[in-house]
Scaffold this motif. Sequence first.
Motif, mmCIF file in Angstrom:
data_model
loop_
_atom_site.group_PDB
_atom_site.id
_atom_site.type_symbol
_atom_site.label_atom_id
_atom_site.label_comp_id
_atom_site.label_asym_id
_atom_site.label_seq_id
_atom_site.Cartn_x
_atom_site.Cartn_y
_atom_site.Cartn_z
ATOM 1 N N VAL A 73 -15.348 -19.535 57.759
ATOM 2 C CA VAL A 73 -14.771 -18.242 57.375
ATOM 3 C C VAL A 73 -15.877 -17.196 57.387
ATOM 4 O O VAL A 73 -17.039 -17.501 57.141
ATOM 5 C CB VAL A 73 -14.101 -18.283 55.982
ATOM 6 C CG1 VAL A 73 -12.861 -19.152 56.000
ATOM 7 C CG2 VAL A 73 -15.084 -18.761 54.920
ATOM 8 N N SER A 77 -11.782 -11.351 54.150
ATOM 9 C CA SER A 77 -10.581 -12.187 54.009
ATOM 10 C C SER A 77 -9.367 -11.367 54.422
ATOM 11 O O SER A 77 -9.443 -10.162 54.637
ATOM 12 C CB SER A 77 -10.438 -12.681 52.567
ATOM 13 O OG SER A 77 -10.135 -11.605 51.691
ATOM 14 N N TRP A 78 -8.232 -12.042 54.496
ATOM 15 C CA TRP A 78 -7.001 -11.371 54.931
ATOM 16 C C TRP A 78 -6.509 -10.356 53.919
ATOM 17 O O TRP A 78 -5.637 -9.535 54.234
ATOM 18 C CB TRP A 78 -5.921 -12.418 55.172
ATOM 19 C CG TRP A 78 -6.275 -13.404 56.237
ATOM 20 C CD1 TRP A 78 -6.617 -14.716 56.058
ATOM 21 C CD2 TRP A 78 -6.344 -13.181 57.658
ATOM 22 N NE1 TRP A 78 -6.892 -15.314 57.266
ATOM 23 C CE2 TRP A 78 -6.725 -14.398 58.266
ATOM 24 C CE3 TRP A 78 -6.118 -12.056 58.468
ATOM 25 C CZ2 TRP A 78 -6.886 -14.535 59.639
ATOM 26 C CZ3 TRP A 78 -6.273 -12.189 59.836
ATOM 27 C CH2 TRP A 78 -6.650 -13.410 60.410
ATOM 28 N N LYS A 79 -7.033 -10.374 52.694
ATOM 29 C CA LYS A 79 -6.520 -9.454 51.680
ATOM 30 C C LYS A 79 -6.750 -7.999 52.062
ATOM 31 O O LYS A 79 -6.037 -7.115 51.574
ATOM 32 C CB LYS A 79 -7.137 -9.756 50.305
ATOM 33 C CG LYS A 79 -8.559 -9.247 50.089
ATOM 34 C CD LYS A 79 -9.022 -9.516 48.660
ATOM 35 C CE LYS A 79 -10.441 -9.000 48.435
ATOM 36 N NZ LYS A 79 -10.917 -9.274 47.062
ATOM 37 N N VAL A 116 -5.371 -18.473 60.384
ATOM 38 C CA VAL A 116 -5.441 -18.542 58.922
ATOM 39 C C VAL A 116 -5.743 -19.977 58.496
ATOM 40 O O VAL A 116 -5.035 -20.912 58.866
ATOM 41 C CB VAL A 116 -4.113 -18.079 58.291
ATOM 42 C CG1 VAL A 116 -4.228 -18.048 56.770
ATOM 43 C CG2 VAL A 116 -3.707 -16.715 58.829
ATOM 44 N N CYS A 119 -7.344 -22.853 53.091
ATOM 45 C CA CYS A 119 -7.827 -22.208 51.861
ATOM 46 C C CYS A 119 -7.333 -20.772 51.773
ATOM 47 O O CYS A 119 -7.049 -20.251 50.683
ATOM 48 C CB CYS A 119 -9.349 -22.272 51.780
ATOM 49 S SG CYS A 119 -10.233 -21.357 53.073
ATOM 50 N N GLU A 120 -7.189 -20.121 52.941
ATOM 51 C CA GLU A 120 -6.754 -18.728 52.936
ATOM 52 C C GLU A 120 -5.253 -18.607 52.696
ATOM 53 O O GLU A 120 -4.797 -17.635 52.085
ATOM 54 C CB GLU A 120 -7.156 -18.070 54.249
ATOM 55 C CG GLU A 120 -8.660 -18.044 54.434
ATOM 56 C CD GLU A 120 -9.096 -17.407 55.739
ATOM 57 O OE1 GLU A 120 -9.964 -16.535 55.694
ATOM 58 O OE2 GLU A 120 -8.556 -17.787 56.797
ATOM 59 N N ALA A 123 -5.062 -18.729 49.125
ATOM 60 C CA ALA A 123 -5.494 -17.461 48.542
ATOM 61 C C ALA A 123 -4.366 -16.430 48.589
ATOM 62 O O ALA A 123 -4.145 -15.682 47.625
ATOM 63 C CB ALA A 123 -6.721 -16.931 49.286
ATOM 64 N N PRO A 275 -11.270 -13.955 48.492
ATOM 65 C CA PRO A 275 -9.918 -13.687 48.995
ATOM 66 C C PRO A 275 -8.852 -13.565 47.918
ATOM 67 O O PRO A 275 -7.709 -13.224 48.222
ATOM 68 C CB PRO A 275 -9.643 -14.901 49.888
ATOM 69 C CG PRO A 275 -10.422 -16.003 49.258
ATOM 70 C CD PRO A 275 -11.675 -15.358 48.737
ATOM 71 N N CYS A 346 -13.456 -21.429 49.436
ATOM 72 C CA CYS A 346 -13.850 -20.939 50.767
ATOM 73 C C CYS A 346 -15.349 -20.759 50.899
ATOM 74 O O CYS A 346 -15.877 -20.722 52.012
ATOM 75 C CB CYS A 346 -13.136 -19.628 51.085
ATOM 76 S SG CYS A 346 -13.682 -18.199 50.096
ATOM 77 N N ARG A 348 -17.210 -18.121 50.234
ATOM 78 C CA ARG A 348 -17.705 -16.776 50.557
ATOM 79 C C ARG A 348 -18.629 -16.228 49.472
ATOM 80 O O ARG A 348 -19.613 -15.556 49.767
ATOM 81 C CB ARG A 348 -16.525 -15.820 50.749
ATOM 82 C CG ARG A 348 -15.769 -15.991 52.070
ATOM 83 C CD ARG A 348 -14.695 -14.921 52.185
ATOM 84 N NE ARG A 348 -14.015 -14.940 53.475
ATOM 85 C CZ ARG A 348 -12.867 -15.566 53.703
ATOM 86 N NH1 ARG A 348 -12.295 -16.251 52.719
ATOM 87 N NH2 ARG A 348 -12.299 -15.525 54.893
#
Length: 372
Positions: A73, A77-79, A116, A119-120, A123, A275, A346, A348
Amino acid sequence: MTNLLTAADLGRLIQAIRNEGYQLYGPVLEDQAIGYSAVNSVADLPQGWTDEQEGGRYRVKHRTDKAYFGYAVGPHSWKKYLQLSSRPVWKSSRVGQDVEVIELKEEAPKLAFLGVRSCELHAIAIQDRVLIEGDYPNNSYHDRRTKLFTVAVNCTSAAQTCFCTSMNTGPAVTLASDLTMTEVIDGEQHFFLIESGSEAGLKILKQLPLRNSSAAERRLATEAVDRTGEQIRQGPRHFDSSDLKELLYRNYESPSWEQVAERCLSCANCTMACPTCFCSTVEDTTDLSGEHAERWERWDSCFTADFSHITGGSVRADTRSRYRQWMTHKLATWHDQFGSSGCVGCGRCITWCPVGIDLTEEVRTIRNLEQP
């Protein structure tokens, strides 16, 4: 039967999603990192690239194969596409002796996420509980989330900072996704096993040149994901999380908080990269004439001095209390508040901490200091 898509036809998957009117985002090599950005064709993907991660260190390098998803990753993140980092809430103008206030609502776009990780997905599910199912729902998040199309990818590559196995969030995809893929490279073979998890996903599959996979091909995919899981479990960040909530509750006054505070910069990098962190604030602005004003919502962090400021000062005035708040909320009190951990493993927060503070190491420190 599980479907097989050849790597040469991956571009047709991308175009099929885009043809359905989705704004497609996925992994892109930019600024010497693999982040998430707009994907228009298969050429945008980081084929043949991977990442090396450690505490306070991130590097990209070439792989020895042509994998499209052979990385862990990145910094984002996708957020950032669901809970916007900054958005207008309302604007107001003076009209004569009156003040007109207009609520600002965007027309949420149809978003699609490619690549994706498990883990994401966890999240995103956590943020759903907070920002949709919680006591104070976020309408902007809700509108974007309800139109989301996801293409999940089982992990066949892990970073040294991954600890999803400790949090039971990976590396195999365990939550629902519109499509789920596993990338397999074996000698000259390069293909994806792909399955649909929704009617929207099935609609995309019907547009692709697929064939049924063989037992041998499915075995290759399973073995690749299993190897990744074993790599993480044998890695330096895996730890026992079964009693994590109780451990942190017992050690609210542990000397470990003072130790980590000596290194922590209160820079908020961990919360920005995380995330699941959802803290936000609002800012009111006005122009020089005083005739127009706006309110904006933006990301905030429990590491900032102003975040807990009330009349009389900040509730958490020092770094010790801020780090303790972040870690105990993420791993312990989140259970009481939202019914699960707030961490998905993740890694991060480890990679993007400037001084390399390691959450898993802090857990071990607290546990060791508790021993007689």
